[in-house]
Design an enzyme around this catalytic site. Structure first.
Site, mmCIF file in Angstrom:
data_model
loop_
_atom_site.group_PDB
_atom_site.id
_atom_site.type_symbol
_atom_site.label_atom_id
_atom_site.label_comp_id
_atom_site.label_asym_id
_atom_site.label_seq_id
_atom_site.Cartn_x
_atom_site.Cartn_y
_atom_site.Cartn_z
ATOM 1 N N PRO A 1 0.794 -1.227 0.000
ATOM 2 C CA PRO A 1 0.000 0.000 0.000
ATOM 3 C C PRO A 1 0.825 1.276 0.000
ATOM 4 C CG PRO A 1 -0.168 -1.149 2.112
ATOM 5 C CD PRO A 1 0.516 -2.090 1.163
ATOM 6 N N ASN A 2 0.361 2.209 -0.799
ATOM 7 C CA ASN A 2 0.919 3.567 -0.920
ATOM 8 C C ASN A 2 2.243 3.632 -1.674
ATOM 9 O OD1 ASN A 2 -1.226 4.874 0.607
ATOM 10 N ND2 ASN A 2 -0.399 3.771 2.360
ATOM 11 N N ARG B 1 5.424 10.743 -2.666
ATOM 12 C CA ARG B 1 5.070 10.459 -1.269
ATOM 13 C C ARG B 1 6.292 10.722 -0.378
ATOM 14 N NH1 ARG B 1 4.544 4.443 1.415
ATOM 15 N NH2 ARG B 1 3.891 5.154 3.462
ATOM 16 N N TYR C 1 11.258 8.637 1.349
ATOM 17 C CA TYR C 1 11.249 7.528 0.389
ATOM 18 C C TYR C 1 11.980 7.820 -0.923
ATOM 19 C CZ TYR C 1 7.781 5.746 3.665
ATOM 20 O OH TYR C 1 7.149 5.305 4.802
ATOM 21 N N ASN D 1 8.027 -5.659 -0.541
ATOM 22 C CA ASN D 1 7.934 -4.515 0.374
ATOM 23 C C ASN D 1 6.462 -4.434 0.753
ATOM 24 O OD1 ASN D 1 7.725 -2.120 1.722
ATOM 25 N ND2 ASN D 1 8.947 -0.931 0.274
ATOM 26 N N ALA E 1 2.925 -0.775 5.019
ATOM 27 C CA ALA E 1 2.469 -0.821 6.412
ATOM 28 C C ALA E 1 2.014 -2.213 6.842
ATOM 29 C CB ALA E 1 1.341 0.191 6.614
ATOM 30 N N HIS F 1 3.964 -4.424 9.425
ATOM 31 C CA HIS F 1 3.965 -4.290 10.879
ATOM 32 C C HIS F 1 2.823 -5.029 11.573
ATOM 33 C CE1 HIS F 1 6.936 -1.413 9.706
ATOM 34 N NE2 HIS F 1 6.053 -0.662 9.078
ATOM 35 N N ASP G 1 1.517 -15.297 6.778
ATOM 36 C CA ASP G 1 1.126 -16.698 6.615
ATOM 37 C C ASP G 1 1.130 -17.108 5.151
ATOM 38 O OD1 ASP G 1 0.874 -17.024 9.311
ATOM 39 O OD2 ASP G 1 -1.319 -17.171 9.343
ATOM 40 N N GLU H 1 12.683 -9.316 2.297
ATOM 41 C CA GLU H 1 11.849 -8.173 2.667
ATOM 42 C C GLU H 1 12.635 -6.884 2.389
ATOM 43 O OE1 GLU H 1 10.801 -8.469 6.806
ATOM 44 O OE2 GLU H 1 10.217 -6.370 6.910
ATOM 45 N N HIS I 1 12.642 -2.533 2.453
ATOM 46 C CA HIS I 1 12.062 -1.246 2.835
ATOM 47 C C HIS I 1 12.970 -0.147 2.323
ATOM 48 C CE1 HIS I 1 9.158 -3.271 5.298
ATOM 49 N NE2 HIS I 1 10.136 -4.003 5.768
ATOM 50 N N LEU I 2 12.374 0.849 1.721
ATOM 51 C CA LEU I 2 13.164 1.986 1.227
ATOM 52 C C LEU I 2 13.800 2.736 2.391
ATOM 53 C CD1 LEU I 2 10.240 2.620 -1.010
ATOM 54 C CD2 LEU I 2 12.493 2.854 -2.060
ATOM 55 N N SER I 3 12.996 2.968 3.433
ATOM 56 C CA SER I 3 13.490 3.699 4.602
ATOM 57 C C SER I 3 14.050 2.703 5.620
ATOM 58 C CB SER I 3 12.344 4.498 5.234
ATOM 59 O OG SER I 3 11.346 3.620 5.739
ATOM 60 N N ARG J 1 12.944 4.720 12.770
ATOM 61 C CA ARG J 1 11.763 5.582 12.672
ATOM 62 C C ARG J 1 10.846 5.392 13.884
ATOM 63 N NH1 ARG J 1 9.144 5.052 6.955
ATOM 64 N NH2 ARG J 1 8.077 6.908 7.744
ATOM 65 N N ARG K 1 7.116 0.958 13.594
ATOM 66 C CA ARG K 1 7.727 0.459 12.354
ATOM 67 C C ARG K 1 8.880 -0.504 12.622
ATOM 68 N NH1 ARG K 1 5.415 3.772 8.347
ATOM 69 N NH2 ARG K 1 5.002 5.839 9.163
#
Ligand code: DQA
Length: 147
Positions: free
Chosen positions: A9-10, A17, A22, A73, A76, A79, A86, A97, A99-101, A106, A110
């Protein structure tokens, strides 16, 4: 060799964004860079993005079976989505996995990833380059295993 790449998402908003968090690279540019690196590595990448948890589960079930490895990725969902975790565990493919950040630097919520315990590894904080790092590592590991 086929590698499934899923963004959550996003992440369709990348580029505009919170660019200070990001970066300014769009998702289309990341996917293009992945496709280029995949050609150099002589593998195929299949890229998807969804804002919906159920759709992410469907994608993992359907596309995960057709791939040798998964780069994800989960946004959200990272988390709190036990459903995504699953699904990844069920499909039984190695997962990296991304993550850009740097999620560990943070807000407190997160720092916890429910996906990390079932992942091969996590790349966090390297911006768009993290996806390329994940691809190179995953392909290298799969090749070593003889996939
Ligand atoms: C993210 C980090 C998550 O905490 C956040 O919800 C995202 C993006 C990242 O790539 O840094 O949507 O996964």
């Amino acid at each position: 060799m086929r590698i499934l790449v899923i963004n959550g998402p996003n992440l369709n908003l990348l580029g505009r964004r919170q660019p200070e968090v990001y970066g300014t690279t769009t998702l289309a540019q990341i996917e293009e860079r992945l496709a280029q690196r995949a050609r150099e590595l002589d593998v195929e990448v299949a890229c998807f993005q969804t804002n919906h948890e159920g759709e992410m589960v469907d994608l993992i079930q359907r596309e995960g079976e057709r791939a040798q490895g998964i780069i994800i990725n989960p946004g959200a969902f990272t988390h709190y989505s036990y459903a995504v975790r699953d699904a990844l565990e069920s499909v039984g493919r190695p997962v990296v996995e991304v993550h850009l950040s740097n999620i560990h630097a943070r807000e407190g919520f997160r720092r916890r990833s429910v996906v990390a315990p079932i992942a091969l590894g996590q790349v966090s904080g390297l911006g768009w380059r993290g996806y390329l790092v994940a691809l190179e590592a995953l392909v290298g590991i799969l090749r070593e295993e003889g996939a």
